[in-house]
Design a protein around this motif. Structure first.
Motif, PDB file in Angstrom:
ATOM      1  N   ALA A 416       0.846  -1.193   0.000  1.00 10.00           N
ATOM      2  CA  ALA A 416       0.000   0.000   0.000  1.00 10.00           C
ATOM      3  C   ALA A 416       0.881   1.243   0.000  1.00 10.00           C
ATOM      4  O   ALA A 416       2.072   1.173   0.318  1.00 10.00           O
ATOM      5  CB  ALA A 416      -0.926  -0.001   1.219  1.00 10.00           C
ATOM      6  N   PRO A 417       0.314   2.392  -0.336  1.00  8.77           N
ATOM      7  CA  PRO A 417       1.099   3.625  -0.339  1.00  8.77           C
ATOM      8  C   PRO A 417       1.624   3.968   1.055  1.00  8.77           C
ATOM      9  O   PRO A 417       0.843   4.107   2.000  1.00  8.77           O
ATOM     10  CB  PRO A 417       0.100   4.686  -0.817  1.00  8.77           C
ATOM     11  CG  PRO A 417      -0.979   3.922  -1.508  1.00  8.77           C
ATOM     12  CD  PRO A 417      -1.069   2.614  -0.797  1.00  8.77           C
ATOM     13  N   GLY A 418       2.941   4.075   1.167  1.00  6.64           N
ATOM     14  CA  GLY A 418       3.555   4.485   2.423  1.00  6.64           C
ATOM     15  C   GLY A 418       4.399   5.726   2.267  1.00  6.64           C
ATOM     16  O   GLY A 418       4.861   6.304   3.239  1.00  6.64           O
ATOM     17  N   ALA A 524      -6.425  -7.186  -4.854  1.00  2.37           N
ATOM     18  CA  ALA A 524      -5.214  -6.366  -4.964  1.00  2.37           C
ATOM     19  C   ALA A 524      -4.699  -6.367  -6.403  1.00  2.37           C
ATOM     20  O   ALA A 524      -4.813  -7.355  -7.128  1.00  2.37           O
ATOM     21  CB  ALA A 524      -4.142  -6.897  -4.014  1.00  2.37           C
ATOM     22  N   GLU A 525      -4.114  -5.240  -6.793  1.00  3.55           N
ATOM     23  CA  GLU A 525      -3.595  -5.105  -8.149  1.00  3.55           C
ATOM     24  C   GLU A 525      -2.210  -5.743  -8.234  1.00  3.55           C
ATOM     25  O   GLU A 525      -1.280  -5.306  -7.553  1.00  3.55           O
ATOM     26  CB  GLU A 525      -3.516  -3.632  -8.546  1.00  3.55           C
ATOM     27  CG  GLU A 525      -3.048  -3.418  -9.971  1.00  3.55           C
ATOM     28  CD  GLU A 525      -3.048  -1.954 -10.368  1.00  3.55           C
ATOM     29  OE1 GLU A 525      -2.566  -1.642 -11.470  1.00  3.55           O
ATOM     30  OE2 GLU A 525      -3.523  -1.126  -9.565  1.00  3.55           O
ATOM     31  N   GLY A 563      -0.258  -7.988  -4.128  1.00  3.86           N
ATOM     32  CA  GLY A 563      -0.350  -6.807  -4.978  1.00  3.86           C
ATOM     33  C   GLY A 563      -0.620  -5.568  -4.153  1.00  3.86           C
ATOM     34  O   GLY A 563      -0.631  -5.601  -2.919  1.00  3.86           O
ATOM     35  N   ILE A 564      -0.836  -4.447  -4.837  1.00  9.46           N
ATOM     36  CA  ILE A 564      -1.137  -3.179  -4.173  1.00  9.46           C
ATOM     37  C   ILE A 564      -2.634  -3.108  -3.904  1.00  9.46           C
ATOM     38  O   ILE A 564      -3.455  -3.388  -4.788  1.00  9.46           O
ATOM     39  CB  ILE A 564      -0.675  -1.990  -5.031  1.00  9.46           C
ATOM     40  CG1 ILE A 564       0.848  -2.045  -5.222  1.00  9.46           C
ATOM     41  CG2 ILE A 564      -1.080  -0.670  -4.395  1.00  9.46           C
ATOM     42  CD1 ILE A 564       1.396  -0.994  -6.161  1.00  9.46           C
ATOM     43  N   VAL A 565      -2.991  -2.740  -2.706  1.00 11.62           N
ATOM     44  CA  VAL A 565      -4.400  -2.713  -2.318  1.00 11.62           C
ATOM     45  C   VAL A 565      -5.197  -1.845  -3.286  1.00 11.62           C
ATOM     46  O   VAL A 565      -4.753  -0.782  -3.725  1.00 11.62           O
ATOM     47  CB  VAL A 565      -4.548  -2.207  -0.861  1.00 11.62           C
ATOM     48  CG1 VAL A 565      -4.169  -0.736  -0.729  1.00 11.62           C
ATOM     49  CG2 VAL A 565      -5.950  -2.456  -0.346  1.00 11.62           C
ATOM     50  N   ASP A 566      -6.383  -2.334  -3.648  1.00 13.64           N
ATOM     51  CA  ASP A 566      -7.219  -1.679  -4.658  1.00 13.64           C
ATOM     52  C   ASP A 566      -8.626  -1.519  -4.079  1.00 13.64           C
ATOM     53  O   ASP A 566      -9.382  -2.491  -3.993  1.00 13.64           O
ATOM     54  CB  ASP A 566      -7.234  -2.521  -5.934  1.00 13.64           C
ATOM     55  CG  ASP A 566      -7.971  -1.853  -7.091  1.00 13.64           C
ATOM     56  OD1 ASP A 566      -8.868  -1.020  -6.839  1.00 13.64           O
ATOM     57  OD2 ASP A 566      -7.661  -2.186  -8.250  1.00 13.64           O
ATOM     58  N   ALA A 567      -8.965  -0.303  -3.680  1.00 22.45           N
ATOM     59  CA  ALA A 567     -10.253  -0.072  -3.029  1.00 22.45           C
ATOM     60  C   ALA A 567     -11.411  -0.317  -3.985  1.00 22.45           C
ATOM     61  O   ALA A 567     -12.446  -0.869  -3.592  1.00 22.45           O
ATOM     62  CB  ALA A 567     -10.311   1.353  -2.477  1.00 22.45           C
ATOM     63  N   VAL A 568     -11.269   0.084  -5.241  1.00 20.39           N
ATOM     64  CA  VAL A 568     -12.359  -0.085  -6.207  1.00 20.39           C
ATOM     65  C   VAL A 568     -12.666  -1.560  -6.412  1.00 20.39           C
ATOM     66  O   VAL A 568     -13.817  -1.995  -6.326  1.00 20.39           O
ATOM     67  CB  VAL A 568     -11.997   0.591  -7.550  1.00 20.39           C
ATOM     68  CG1 VAL A 568     -13.112   0.349  -8.574  1.00 20.39           C
ATOM     69  CG2 VAL A 568     -11.770   2.080  -7.357  1.00 20.39           C
ATOM     70  N   ALA A 569     -11.632  -2.340  -6.692  1.00 20.18           N
ATOM     71  CA  ALA A 569     -11.847  -3.770  -6.916  1.00 20.18           C
ATOM     72  C   ALA A 569     -12.347  -4.466  -5.661  1.00 20.18           C
ATOM     73  O   ALA A 569     -13.150  -5.404  -5.733  1.00 20.18           O
ATOM     74  CB  ALA A 569     -10.549  -4.417  -7.400  1.00 20.18           C
ATOM     75  N   ALA A 570     -11.899  -4.010  -4.501  1.00 22.69           N
ATOM     76  CA  ALA A 570     -12.292  -4.663  -3.250  1.00 22.69           C
ATOM     77  C   ALA A 570     -13.779  -4.509  -2.975  1.00 22.69           C
ATOM     78  O   ALA A 570     -14.440  -5.456  -2.540  1.00 22.69           O
ATOM     79  CB  ALA A 570     -11.474  -4.099  -2.091  1.00 22.69           C
TER      80      ALA A 570
END
Length: 573
Positions: A416-418, A524-525, A563-570
């Motif tokens: 995730a973005p850090g 996750a992407e 992958g990188i967490v994806d709020a839309v897909a989740a």
């Protein structure tokens, strides 16, 4: 002053029954290691007060009587997992209490009376300095976002946690998110609308020698303040309100509950950490964010054979075993009660899947007692490496793994973005504040730390003081770290629970933590390893030993997990 534990927030309590699940997890903290023992560490002199965590079996009343007979004063009991917080001035207390029949183990919670003038803040590494100025604030870029500082939140854009993306479907309404950290500044305009003061708790007593002078007579701060700043920054990432003021959080309608276990200085001691986890389970929080590790050991071993290099005393090894057993038990306790637990992977640039781990910081309390060691990978960073915790690594705005972020195949679940100050090397964005994560911060802490002048105005480009036309003002600052990455995942977990959870009857939502984790992983992407399998950080000014080998596939690897967490897909999955 250290005898104020029995004041606000710490009376003797019996709060439930000792759980069978915890009894299964906890073994004797003083069990034989099977290796030659070193001489025990010297006991503190009589007359010097020390604070201890004592683990017991059976009835709390019996344990209290045995603790008192050994020369201890019981300040608090967490009966659900069979531990007591104890003070004693008897130098032989630990040896005496461990010999009692109802006692499973004992270890120092922290030392008392250690004076460390000018001690650095625990989270100093998350605030880089130097480089180019400018954060590029351009309100015209907000698009459909109502928040005035939304154009500075590259992190929310990256994961789709915006009103025109995931938040069109879910906002976290009805979901309770606990922040186990240094506190939450409930007066901040972006946090006040979502803050639950009734259920918030502070389990920490300030220690003047490391935290500075106590702000209240009892040294137990109210549960709606944050004199460290870190917890407020984390809380804003999770659930800053979409109120046309300042920033927006991942889950802007989620409820924030302060479950404070961290000192102002950033230390998280054993008893307070366990107490916060147990409380989170007892009140039925849906999600808990944990951007810390339990002091004083970065990695907690259970046997002397796990030490590849370095020395350890019997007392230190017993303390590490007790940290393992109690934190693992408390995490299991919360998880079994429906809490989705999210943790930061750490900022040591360490491959957690490697056979050994180098640690130059432990024990970090008392200060100046650290001894370099190399330990096996079975020595655990806790609570992050508990099996029920979703471990999060950090990426910068380019989606590259941040150089500082820990990694490891099988250890990292999701990225995730850090923030990463050194991202975009070779471009004007290199070493600019905008590469970090902007979030809420207590104004009084900013002034005390020199981030703002006495009038509240930022002293450099790393902070913003936003005021609206009604005269409301809120302070915000840029930080980087896996501490900032984890709350993005906690926020998306809140969105998932709000969208997919079952109604609880009082406007709340609930969802099995295993389901939440599965949705986060599946949505996750995917992010592939770098070409050649090695991320080379020498161009960013790091020495070659910072270079990191990425293992795995595009689907699952050591840098980005699933992958990188994806709020839309989740929320749509």
């Amino acid at each position: 002053m250290w005898f104020r534990h029995s004041g606000a927030g710490r009376g003797l309590r019996t709060l439930g029954v000792l759980t069978a699940a915890f009894t299964t997890v906890v073994a004797s903290a003083t069990a034989a290691t099977g290796a030659p023992a070193e001489e025990p560490a010297p006991q503190p002199p009589s007359g010097v007060s020390e604070e201890y965590v004592v683990s017991f079996s059976g009835a709390p009343e019996t344990a209290v009587a045995q603790i008192e007979a050994a020369g201890g004063t019981v300040e608090d009991v967490t009966e659900q997992v069979g531990i007591a917080l104890v003070t004693s001035t008897d130098g032989a207390f630990m040896d005496d209490v461990r010999a009692r029949s109802e006692i499973r183990g004992a270890a120092r919670n922290h030392a008392v009376g250690t004076t460390v003038p000018g001690m650095p803040h625990r989270y100093a590494v998350e605030r880089p300095r130097g480089g180019s100025a400018g954060h590029g604030h351009d309100p015209s870029r907000n698009g459909q976002r109502a928040e005035p500082l939304a154009d500075l939140q590259w992190d929310m854009e990256m994961i789709g946690a915006t009103p025109d993306a995931a938040q069109r479907t879910a906002t976290g309404r009805g979901v309770d998110v606990g922040i186990i950290d240094t506190g939450i500044d409930a007066s901040h305009p972006d946090l006040a609308p979502n803050f639950d003061g009734e259920r918030s708790r502070n389990f920490v007593t300030d220690i003047p020698d490391i935290d500075g002078p106590c702000e209240v007579e009892s040294c137990v701060d109210p549960a709606d303040v944050d004199d460290g700043g870190h917890g407020t920054h984390v809380a804003g990432i999770v659930a800053a309100d979409d109120n046309r003021f300042g920033i927006g959080g991942v889950a802007p309608d989620a409820t924030l509950v302060n479950v404070r276990a961290g000192q102002d200085s950033g230390y998280f001691f054993l008893y307070e950490t366990v107490r916060a986890l147990v409380y989170s389970g007892d009140i039925g929080l849906d999600v808990v964010n944990m951007s810390f590790y339990t002091d004083p050991w970065l990695f907690n071993c259970s046997s002397r054979e796990e030490y590849i290099e370095g020395t350890v005393t019997d007392e230190e090894l017993a303390q590490q075993r007790l940290v393992r057993e109690l934190v693992l038990g408390a995490v299991a306790y919360a998880h079994e009660r429906g809490v989705t637990l999210v943790g930061s992977a750490g900022n040591e640039a360490t491959d957690l899947a490697a056979p050994t781990r180098t640690d130059e910081t432990s024990p970090d309390y008392p200060p100046d007692t650290a001894r370099p060691r190399v330990v096996a990978d079975t020595c655990l960073n806790l609570p992050n490496e508990a099996p029920q915790v979703i471990s999060v690594s950090a990426v910068g705005p380019s989606t590259t793994k941040a150089d500082y972020s820990n990694y490891g195949l099988g250890d990292i679940e999701i990225a995730a973005p850090g923030g990463w100050f050194r991202d975009f090397v070779g471009t004007p964005r290199f070493q600019t504040p905008g590469n970090l994560v902007l979030s809420s911060y207590p104004l009084h802490v900013a002034i005390a730390e020199g981030l703002a002048d006495p009038t509240g105005q930022p002293v450099d480009e790393f902070s913003i003081n936003y005021c609206d036309d009604r005269g409301r003002c809120g302070f915000y600052t840029y930080l980087q770290g896996t501490s900032m990455a984890a709350p993005h995942v906690a926020g998306v977990a809140a969105l998932v629970i709000g969208e997919r959870g079952r109604p609880t009857g009082h406007g709340g939502r609930a969802l099995d933590p295993a389901v939440v984790a599965a949705v986060l992983a599946a949505s996750a992407e995917d992010h592939a390893c770098p070409a050649g399998g090695v991320e080379d950080y020498t161009d960013e000014g790091r020495p070659p030993e910072w270079n990191a080998v990425c293992e795995g596939t595009t689907d699952v690897n050591s840098f980005y997990g699933e992958g990188i967490v994806d709020a839309v897909a989740a929320v749509r999955r």
